[in-house]
Design a protein around this motif. Structure first.
Motif, mmCIF file in Angstrom:
data_model
loop_
_atom_site.group_PDB
_atom_site.id
_atom_site.type_symbol
_atom_site.label_atom_id
_atom_site.label_comp_id
_atom_site.label_asym_id
_atom_site.label_seq_id
_atom_site.Cartn_x
_atom_site.Cartn_y
_atom_site.Cartn_z
ATOM 1 N N VAL B 106 0.843 -1.209 0.000
ATOM 2 C CA VAL B 106 0.000 0.000 0.000
ATOM 3 C C VAL B 106 0.871 1.249 0.000
ATOM 4 C CG1 VAL B 106 -1.837 -1.218 1.252
ATOM 5 C CG2 VAL B 106 -0.222 0.215 2.528
ATOM 6 N N GLN B 107 0.247 2.360 -0.321
ATOM 7 C CA GLN B 107 0.894 3.674 -0.249
ATOM 8 C C GLN B 107 0.970 4.108 1.224
ATOM 9 O OE1 GLN B 107 -0.897 5.640 -4.280
ATOM 10 N NE2 GLN B 107 -2.197 5.717 -2.485
ATOM 11 N N PRO B 108 1.745 5.157 1.522
ATOM 12 C CA PRO B 108 1.748 5.675 2.896
ATOM 13 C C PRO B 108 0.350 6.056 3.391
ATOM 14 C CG PRO B 108 3.611 6.561 1.680
ATOM 15 C CD PRO B 108 2.790 5.793 0.685
ATOM 16 N N GLY B 110 -2.320 4.411 2.790
ATOM 17 C CA GLY B 110 -3.125 3.199 2.915
ATOM 18 C C GLY B 110 -3.764 2.728 1.621
ATOM 19 N N GLY B 111 -3.700 3.521 0.563
ATOM 20 C CA GLY B 111 -4.268 3.121 -0.727
ATOM 21 C C GLY B 111 -3.514 1.929 -1.300
ATOM 22 N N VAL B 112 -4.254 0.992 -1.900
ATOM 23 C CA VAL B 112 -3.650 -0.269 -2.340
ATOM 24 C C VAL B 112 -2.901 -0.078 -3.663
ATOM 25 C CG1 VAL B 112 -4.101 -2.666 -2.983
ATOM 26 C CG2 VAL B 112 -5.460 -1.584 -1.175
ATOM 27 N N ILE B 113 -1.614 -0.406 -3.653
ATOM 28 C CA ILE B 113 -0.809 -0.394 -4.883
ATOM 29 C C ILE B 113 -0.987 -1.709 -5.635
ATOM 30 C CG2 ILE B 113 1.559 -0.386 -5.760
ATOM 31 C CD1 ILE B 113 2.259 1.541 -3.459
ATOM 32 N N ASP B 114 -1.085 -2.795 -4.888
ATOM 33 C CA ASP B 114 -1.384 -4.081 -5.519
ATOM 34 C C ASP B 114 -1.709 -5.106 -4.439
ATOM 35 O OD1 ASP B 114 -1.830 -5.795 -7.625
ATOM 36 O OD2 ASP B 114 0.266 -6.310 -7.950
ATOM 37 N N ASP B 115 -2.487 -6.105 -4.827
ATOM 38 C CA ASP B 115 -2.636 -7.267 -3.937
ATOM 39 C C ASP B 115 -1.722 -8.369 -4.469
ATOM 40 O OD1 ASP B 115 -4.355 -7.693 -6.148
ATOM 41 O OD2 ASP B 115 -5.748 -8.905 -4.976
ATOM 42 N N LEU B 116 -1.161 -9.133 -3.542
ATOM 43 C CA LEU B 116 -0.053 -10.034 -3.846
ATOM 44 C C LEU B 116 -0.288 -11.389 -3.193
ATOM 45 C CD1 LEU B 116 2.712 -7.565 -2.589
ATOM 46 C CD2 LEU B 116 2.071 -7.871 -4.995
ATOM 47 N N VAL B 117 0.320 -12.414 -3.777
ATOM 48 C CA VAL B 117 0.497 -13.659 -3.031
ATOM 49 C C VAL B 117 1.994 -13.835 -2.846
ATOM 50 C CG1 VAL B 117 0.192 -16.159 -3.003
ATOM 51 C CG2 VAL B 117 -1.632 -14.684 -3.890
ATOM 52 N N VAL B 118 2.411 -14.070 -1.605
ATOM 53 C CA VAL B 118 3.829 -14.244 -1.299
ATOM 54 C C VAL B 118 4.054 -15.686 -0.841
ATOM 55 C CG1 VAL B 118 5.737 -13.509 0.162
ATOM 56 C CG2 VAL B 118 4.088 -11.822 -0.674
ATOM 57 N N TYR B 119 5.003 -16.349 -1.475
ATOM 58 C CA TYR B 119 5.395 -17.711 -1.110
ATOM 59 C C TYR B 119 6.759 -17.638 -0.425
ATOM 60 C CZ TYR B 119 1.917 -18.871 -4.689
ATOM 61 O OH TYR B 119 0.765 -18.968 -5.428
ATOM 62 N N ASP B 278 -7.902 -0.391 -5.705
ATOM 63 C CA ASP B 278 -7.046 0.555 -6.417
ATOM 64 C C ASP B 278 -6.421 1.486 -5.386
ATOM 65 O OD1 ASP B 278 -8.895 2.573 -5.774
ATOM 66 O OD2 ASP B 278 -9.961 2.320 -7.659
ATOM 67 N N ARG B 279 -5.729 2.515 -5.856
ATOM 68 C CA ARG B 279 -4.972 3.365 -4.935
ATOM 69 C C ARG B 279 -5.872 4.255 -4.076
ATOM 70 N NH1 ARG B 279 0.751 4.602 -6.207
ATOM 71 N NH2 ARG B 279 1.497 2.995 -7.625
ATOM 72 N N THR B 280 -7.145 4.362 -4.431
ATOM 73 C CA THR B 280 -8.063 5.153 -3.594
ATOM 74 C C THR B 280 -8.761 4.269 -2.559
ATOM 75 O OG1 THR B 280 -10.070 4.838 -4.925
ATOM 76 C CG2 THR B 280 -8.542 6.568 -5.643
ATOM 77 N N THR B 281 -8.426 2.992 -2.568
ATOM 78 C CA THR B 281 -9.111 2.016 -1.719
ATOM 79 C C THR B 281 -8.137 1.484 -0.671
ATOM 80 O OG1 THR B 281 -10.264 1.333 -3.717
ATOM 81 C CG2 THR B 281 -10.450 -0.125 -1.816
ATOM 82 N N LEU B 324 -17.914 -2.849 0.683
ATOM 83 C CA LEU B 324 -18.004 -3.723 -0.489
ATOM 84 C C LEU B 324 -19.044 -4.808 -0.215
ATOM 85 C CD1 LEU B 324 -16.649 -4.231 -3.303
ATOM 86 C CD2 LEU B 324 -15.305 -5.995 -2.161
ATOM 87 N N VAL B 325 -20.022 -4.903 -1.090
ATOM 88 C CA VAL B 325 -21.094 -5.892 -0.896
ATOM 89 C C VAL B 325 -21.273 -6.739 -2.157
ATOM 90 C CG1 VAL B 325 -22.385 -4.482 0.753
ATOM 91 C CG2 VAL B 325 -22.900 -4.293 -1.706
ATOM 92 N N GLY B 326 -21.957 -7.849 -1.978
ATOM 93 C CA GLY B 326 -22.394 -8.659 -3.099
ATOM 94 C C GLY B 326 -23.815 -8.276 -3.473
ATOM 95 N N LEU B 327 -24.119 -8.253 -4.751
ATOM 96 C CA LEU B 327 -25.470 -7.949 -5.223
ATOM 97 C C LEU B 327 -25.946 -9.099 -6.108
ATOM 98 C CD1 LEU B 327 -25.026 -4.203 -6.342
ATOM 99 C CD2 LEU B 327 -25.953 -5.046 -4.163
ATOM 100 N N GLN B 328 -27.116 -9.613 -5.777
ATOM 101 C CA GLN B 328 -27.740 -10.596 -6.654
ATOM 102 C C GLN B 328 -28.725 -9.880 -7.560
ATOM 103 O OE1 GLN B 328 -29.804 -13.817 -4.695
ATOM 104 N NE2 GLN B 328 -31.020 -14.277 -6.530
#
Lengths: 123, 407
Positions: B106-108, B110-119, B278-281, B324-328
């Motif tokens: 994330v940015q300083p 808190g905005g998300v720069i990317d989501d990652l999987v780390v092994y 995204d970076r605003t999230t 964030l919600v799910g919508l049917q």
């Protein structure tokens, strides 16, 4: 793809086809159906609606995207293909046959392309 | 017919095929008749036959995906774990060797720069997997952040392995059967002898050998199904791809493109960078506050000052502006990315949110969408509407994920 274009039909640049019947049958091309992917929903005008060449008269929705259906001719809708409304995948499997969309009593036509002209635009 | 509405991230796009990157499996895709699409600067398969057939193959049998466009960044050295604790929101030094973790950079603010999987592939070696569209920026951030803390945490190297690495995934209820049918896949002598693909836990990985070369087999994925991901040398990827198709033939395997990948991950309620993130999230906005480890401490037991910590600590205490919600979908038309969520089907109903992803759900048979909405309308069961190109289609707030595989 262009080699499969029925030469008996006329086309719009927006990928609709129309035959010369009376009333005329309208559908979308295999080129368009392939680009959309699996079609899951079609919305068509109602029988009796007056439609105009070049106007948006419906929508075709696939898993991935939505497209507008443009009318190739002006006239009155006399029949819609209920089989396609019930099973939109017919547009994918047989776009020039069972997958036809609607029939229109034609008053006048819009700007239409021959198979050769449409094929040249969509090699 | 012409495209209407906002295209999805994976919709066909018009990039320049001459300048785009090609997967090591490009020729395999062409031979299989794939429709190729431009995605994050790559030419990748959108579909081979039918989106629905590929989606269904993954839910009922197995699908084979080429994910070679993803970014693989190796972080290694005695300071690697401590560095990642400072650079990412998760607790990576606490990850066991051959474990995997979903995390974020994330940015300083808190905005998300990317989501990652780390092994964690060794005591001092981590493999960071970034989204294709964020590969360059994640690499840049990791290098800058490593430079900033190297003196404190010890030696750490950030090495881009993306060009040399292919990534192939087998996903679906028959994934294990497919992998077990792969005769050329054998244990790596250096790996724990008691772990096999069958006993490999979810979110864990295992070094193996394929036709003599190294392959890292991970029980991870992005479809909501059981499955395995194979990190393999680019040169060995075509043989592995063909071997998986051959071994999987008896188990119903089908090559699957980005289109199926998107509808599968949406049903599984998994976020897509550029849509839900995204970076605003912040991670908390996306309902993923659990990945933020505010309790991380340094060797002396003091709170660890990772990038974004202050902003996210404040965010964790405040009431969310959106959820964030799910919508049917209750009608037949699907909401799509960018469409307005409105309070009801009434023509004057106010806007209460925005759709981040939406599509007809092949598995469930009705449209589904994820959306950010104001907290007041986010309760499960609440009926709302989505403005679908001028018409207000009724939707209902439902829990995520939409689809959960039977266990």
């Amino acid at each position: 793809m262009a080699t499969d274009l029925p030469t008996t039909l006329q086309y719009t640049a927006e990928h609709e086809w129309v035959d010369e019947g009376s009333p005329a049958t309208v559908g979308i091309t295999a080129v368009a159906a392939d680009a959309l992917g699996d079609i899951v929903f079609v919305e068509l005008p109602a029988v009796g609606d007056e439609v105009e060449a070049g106007a948006v008269i419906g929508e075709i929705e696939s898993t991935k995207s939505v497209s507008e259906l443009f009318c190739p001719v002006s006239g009155t809708v006399v029949e819609v293909n209920q089989s396609v409304v019930d099973d939109p995948s017919l547009v994918n499997t047989d776009p020039y046959g069972e997958g036809w969309l609607l029939r229109i009593e034609v008053v006048s036509t819009g700007a239409l392309l021959s198979a050769q002209q449409y094929g040249a635009l969509n090699p | 017919m012409t495209a209407a509405g906002t295209p999805d991230a994976t919709a066909p796009a018009t990039g320049d095929p001459m300048t785009e990157l090609r997967s090591p499996l490009h020729d395999e895709h062409v031979a299989l008749g794939a429709v190729l699409t431009s995605f994050a600067g790559w030419q990748m398969p959108l579909r081979y036959t039918s989106d629905l057939a590929e989606h269904t193959a993954v839910r009922t049998a197995a699908g084979l995906f080429d994910l070679s466009h993803m970014g693989e960044i190796e972080v290694r050295g005695p300071g690697a774990g401590a560095f990642l604790d400072r650079a990412l929101v998760g607790d990576l030094s606490g990850l066991r060797v051959l474990g995997a973790r979903y995390t974020m950079v994330v940015q300083p603010d808190g905005g998300v720069i990317d989501d990652l999987v780390v092994y964690r592939t060794g005591d001092d070696v981590y493999l960071v997997v970034a989204n294709a569209s964020n590969h360059d920026v994640v690499l840049h951030e990791l290098r800058e952040r490593a430079d900033a803390v190297r003196g404190e945490v010890g030696d750490v190297d950030v090495v881009d392995r993306s060009a040399a690495t292919a990534l192939v995934a087998v996903q679906g209820p028959h994934a294990l059967a497919v992998v077990e049918a792969l005769d050329a896949l054998v244990p790596d002598p250096a790996a724990p002898a008691d772990v096999t693909p069958a006993t490999l836990r979810y979110y864990a990985c295992l070094p193996m050998r394929f036709e003599g070369g190294p392959v890292l087999v991970a029980r991870t994925g992005y479809t909501g199904e059981d499955g395995f991901e194979f990190f393999v040398d680019a040169a060995a990827a075509p043989a592995l791809w063909r071997a998986l198709l051959t071994a999987g033939a008896a188990h119903g395997i089908a090559p699957a493109g980005l289109s199926a990948r998107d509808s599968l991950r949406l049903e599984a309620g998994m976020p897509l960078y550029g849509n839900e993130l995204d970076r605003t999230t912040t991670p908390h906005d996306a309902g993923l506050g659990r990945v933020v480890k505010l309790g991380k401490v340094d060797a002396d037991g003091r709170p660890l000052p990772f990038v974004g910590r202050d902003a996210l600590a404040a965010r964790a205490q405040s009431a969310p502006a959106r959820v964030l919600v799910g919508l049917q979908g209750l009608g037949r038309r699907a909401a799509r990315h960018g469409y307005d969520v409105v309070a009801s089907t009434a023509p004057d109903a106010p806007v209460v949110g925005t759709v981040t992803s939406g599509a007809p759900s092949p598995t469930l048979g009705h449209p589904v969408a994820m959306a950010y909405v104001t907290p007041e309308v986010s309760a499960e069961g609440r009926e709302l509407a989505v403005d679908v190109r001028g018409r207000r289609e009724p939707v209902r707030v439902v829990p995520l994920p939409f689809y959960r595989r039977p266990r």
